[in-house]
Scaffold this active site. Structure first.
Site, PDB file in Angstrom:
ATOM      1  N   HIS A  79      42.526  51.985 -11.058  1.00 34.45           N
ATOM      2  CA  HIS A  79      42.716  53.559 -10.628  1.00 34.45           C
ATOM      3  C   HIS A  79      43.979  53.308  -9.482  1.00 34.45           C
ATOM      4  CE1 HIS A  79      38.280  54.668 -11.933  1.00 34.45           C
ATOM      5  NE2 HIS A  79      39.331  55.446 -12.385  1.00 34.45           N
ATOM      6  N   CYS A 130      34.920  53.870  -4.404  1.00 39.11           N
ATOM      7  CA  CYS A 130      34.340  54.241  -5.705  1.00 39.11           C
ATOM      8  C   CYS A 130      32.785  54.460  -5.477  1.00 39.11           C
ATOM      9  CB  CYS A 130      34.169  53.200  -6.911  1.00 39.11           C
ATOM     10  SG  CYS A 130      35.677  52.172  -6.920  1.00 39.11           S
TER      11      CYS A 130
HETATM   12  C1  CIR Z   1      34.548  51.815 -14.536  1.00 32.40           C
HETATM   13  O1  CIR Z   1      35.301  51.153 -15.078  1.00 32.40           O
HETATM   14  O2  CIR Z   1      34.579  53.121 -14.626  1.00 32.40           O
HETATM   15  C2  CIR Z   1      33.727  51.369 -13.585  1.00 32.40           C
HETATM   16  N1  CIR Z   1      33.121  50.217 -13.909  1.00 32.40           N
HETATM   17  C3  CIR Z   1      34.174  51.310 -12.115  1.00 32.40           C
HETATM   18  C4  CIR Z   1      34.695  52.629 -11.551  1.00 32.40           C
HETATM   19  C5  CIR Z   1      35.466  52.230 -10.318  1.00 32.40           C
HETATM   20  N2  CIR Z   1      35.941  53.565  -9.696  1.00 32.40           N
HETATM   21  C6  CIR Z   1      36.783  53.811  -8.776  1.00 32.40           C
HETATM   22  O3  CIR Z   1      37.607  52.956  -8.626  1.00 32.40           O
HETATM   23  N3  CIR Z   1      36.881  55.078  -8.271  1.00 32.40           N
END
Ligand code: CIR
Length: 268
Positions: free
Chosen positions: A167, A254
């Protein structure tokens, strides 16, 4: 008041056992759930220590990545927008989040169309909303988001999420009205030309995913040089363990939705 980092509220979700099935770019081992929970509790305590109301949602085992609540919505003072996550296993997380958003916001709008945006690709600053195109966020989603934001007086700027980065905010964080913490790699794309940039230290790129939450900069533990740079720049830094979330490409941003809703009676 700086609405981009001064918040009355945060939403978090407790990590469940299914976190073991969470998405990851590279498998570097299973997260240890009890350590994850300890880190999560420390994170929630840090948010609460600033005086904010933290809404803790229960475990949602059907959604292995649902502890990473940030990806399900964009929260602005006037409205919350539910996202359309690009990862199929995460798509239902927005509907899961909606009732909580409705409890604190007068205006909750769903991103429409067939495109995708995940909250981790959105950086809201004092003057603009930056959205990084990524494997999870596409142009159709960004255009749908722009339509909504324009109606509410926000300006959206499309930026680049480097190819091997999950992201946009994996590699940057807002520190104040004019300053970002950013990896040299992301900064080299030129997206922060109008900002003061503090680079993550050599070998400490994983510290870029931090959050400014009221008086604190909350960053992951284990990045002493970046931490020292932030302290030297005058920030009040609080570190939280992130070893287990990192195994799932997750970091400080996140793990929460952060906002100050302009609602008649926003308290829980
Ligand atoms: C994913 O791959 O969607 C989750 N394992 C990690 C999400 C991390 N979120 C973020 O950076 N906003």
């Amino acid at each position: 008041m700086s609405s981009s980092y001064t918040f009355s509220h945060a939403i978090v979700r407790q990590p469940g056992e299914s976190i073991l099935d969470g998405l990851r770019a590279i498998d570097i081992g299973a997260p240890d759930i009890s350590i994850f929970r300890k880190h999560h509790a420390d994170y929630v305590a840090a948010l609460r220590s600033t005086g904010a109301t933290v809404i803790e949602l229960p475990i949602a085992e059907d959604f292995p990545d649902s502890v990473f609540v940030e990806d399900s919505a964009l929260c602005l003072p006037e409205l919350a927008i539910t996202m359309r996550p690009g990862a199929p296993s995460r798509f239902g997380e927005s509907a899961l989040m909606r009732p909580t958003l409705e409890s604190v916001y007068d205006n909750v709008v769903d991103l429409s169309g067939s495109g995708h945006v995940e909250g981790g690709d959105i950086l809201t600053t004092e003057s603009e909303v930056l959205v990084g195109l990524s494997a999870r966020t596409d142009i159709a989603g960004v255009n749908a988001l722009r339509d909504i934001l324009t109606q509410w007086g926000y300006s959206l700027r499309i930026v680049e999420t480097p190819e091997d980065i999950l992201h946009f905010k994996t590699d940057c964080s807002l520190l104040d009205e004019e300053t970002v913490l950013c990896t040299p790699k992301l900064a080299a794309t030129g997206c922060f030309e109008n900002y003061r940039v503090i680079h993550t230290a050599d070998g400490e790129q994983a510290s870029a995913n931090a959050i400014r939450f009221n008086e604190l900069v909350i960053m992951p533990e284990g990045f002493p040089h970046t931490r020292d740079a932030l302290l030297a720049a005058g920030y009040k830094v609080h570190t939280v363990g992130n070893s287990e979330a990192a195994k799932l490409d997750g970091g400080m941003s996140c793990l929460s939705l952060r906002f100050s809703p302009r609602k008649r009676n926003a308290c829980q």
